[in-house]
Design a protein around this motif. Structure first.
Motif, mmCIF file in Angstrom:
data_model
loop_
_atom_site.group_PDB
_atom_site.id
_atom_site.type_symbol
_atom_site.label_atom_id
_atom_site.label_comp_id
_atom_site.label_asym_id
_atom_site.label_seq_id
_atom_site.Cartn_x
_atom_site.Cartn_y
_atom_site.Cartn_z
ATOM 1 N N ASP A 1 50.943 37.645 -62.621
ATOM 2 C CA ASP A 1 49.753 38.163 -62.248
ATOM 3 C C ASP A 1 48.915 39.208 -63.004
ATOM 4 O O ASP A 1 48.175 39.496 -63.281
ATOM 5 C CB ASP A 1 49.390 38.277 -60.777
ATOM 6 N N GLN B 1 46.458 35.642 -66.570
ATOM 7 C CA GLN B 1 44.922 35.757 -66.233
ATOM 8 C C GLN B 1 43.980 34.842 -66.790
ATOM 9 O O GLN B 1 43.015 34.325 -66.044
ATOM 10 C CB GLN B 1 44.654 37.167 -66.220
ATOM 11 N N LYS C 1 44.116 31.170 -65.601
ATOM 12 C CA LYS C 1 43.554 30.821 -64.430
ATOM 13 C C LYS C 1 42.033 31.128 -64.440
ATOM 14 O O LYS C 1 41.657 30.319 -63.640
ATOM 15 C CB LYS C 1 44.262 32.197 -63.497
#
Length: 305
Positions: free
Chosen positions: A270, A276, A279
């Motif tokens: 993450d 990042q 996503k």
């Protein structure tokens, strides 16, 4: 000036090897800009095979708009003419010596342009062409049948890869490296297992990767040595529009199978900016949003540009 102790020399008097070394610093736009017309020695130098092993068009993009129907892009006619002209000049100067051909992720080659390149690059070993919107199945299959020495390919995900992979199986006996940019589902991997079981290197970085497809890669590609799934969005469940579930962590069975490879490259962190972005873009990386040339990167050095 006379008497100053200097022996003035002209550019055309430079040794051929020196000129070739200088020209190796030029990109393909500069090499095809007409420098060969300056003088005879420059013409000899610009035709040197060392300059044309790699035809790198990655600085050139199409002027296009997205449309709702196939091929989902409309390319401006002037943009097409520019690419055709550049291809003709570069391929004529290369004299069939090119072994690598690289196109930008937003350079939409058409069937005629691909056919022209295939005919004039008989020694091709590496093709980087992430956009196939305007290429028909017959076009890419015919090109592949001409590239007997093809070893490495960077391509987008396509709906029905079996015909294309079958052509690779028939004609490209040295084929060993593949990079897929887009979506990797079970159908795609099934075609790999069936037609290119000797694949050694596979990169699925920054792609949507179905968990069942990943398992089949690890179980079915018995000769695989390197697998890169860094920054990929791993999902499970049926294809869209049905809801899918994002896998947040690889389970032990996948990690154990991956450990048998020489290299199993992963990143599902993450705090990683690429993860990042994947996503945020819902698995389909919008490269135009980010740093110029970012799409060229790969943790597998032989697949990076």
């Amino acid at each position: 000036m006379e008497g100053d102790g200097f022996d003035a020399r002209k550019w055309e008097d430079l040794d051929l090897d020196v000129l070739v070394t200088i020209f190796q610093k030029f990109n393909i736009l500069e090499l095809t800009s007409g420098i060969g017309h300056v003088c005879k020695s420059w013409r000899y130098a610009v035709c040197d095979p060392l300059l044309w092993k790699t035809l790198d068009f990655s600085m050139l993009t199409s002027n296009f708009i997205k449309i709702p129907l196939e091929p989902y892009v409309y390319v401006d006619r002037r943009s097409d003419k520019q690419l055709t002209k550049l291809l003709k000049i570069a391929l004529n100067l290369s004299c069939g010596n090119a072994t690598s051909l690289i196109f930008h992720v937003n350079l939409y080659v058409n069937d005629d342009q691909l056919a022209y390149a295939a005919e004039r690059c008989p020694k091709l070993k590496r093709l980087v062409m992430p956009a196939w919107n305007r290429i028909k199945e017959t076009g890419i299959c015919k090109a592949i049948s001409m590239w007997k020495d093809l070893e490495s390919l960077t391509m987008p995900s396509i709906a029905d890869p079996s015909c294309f992979m079958e052509e690779i199986s028939k004609h490209c006996k040295k084929f060993s490296e593949l990079k897929i940019m887009g979506v990797c589902d079970i159908e795609f991997v099934q075609s790999l297992v069936q037609y290119v079981p000797n694949l050694k290197v596979l990169s699925l970085r920054c792609s949507i990767l179905y968990k069942d497809a990943l398992l089949l890669v690890l179980n079915g590609l018995m000769n695989l040595e390197v697998l890169n799934i860094s920054h990929s969005l791993i999902v499970e469940g049926p294809p869209p529009p049905a809801p899918i579930k994002v896998v947040e962590e690889l389970d032990e069975s996948i990690l154990e199978k991956g450990s048998r490879l020489r290299e199993f490259l992963t990143c599902m962190n993450d705090s990683c900016i690429m993860c990042q972005r994947m996503k945020m873009d819902e698995g389909l990386m919008r490269w135009y949003r980010y740093e110029k040339g970012l799409w060229k990167e790969d943790e597998v050095s032989s697949l990076a540009i």
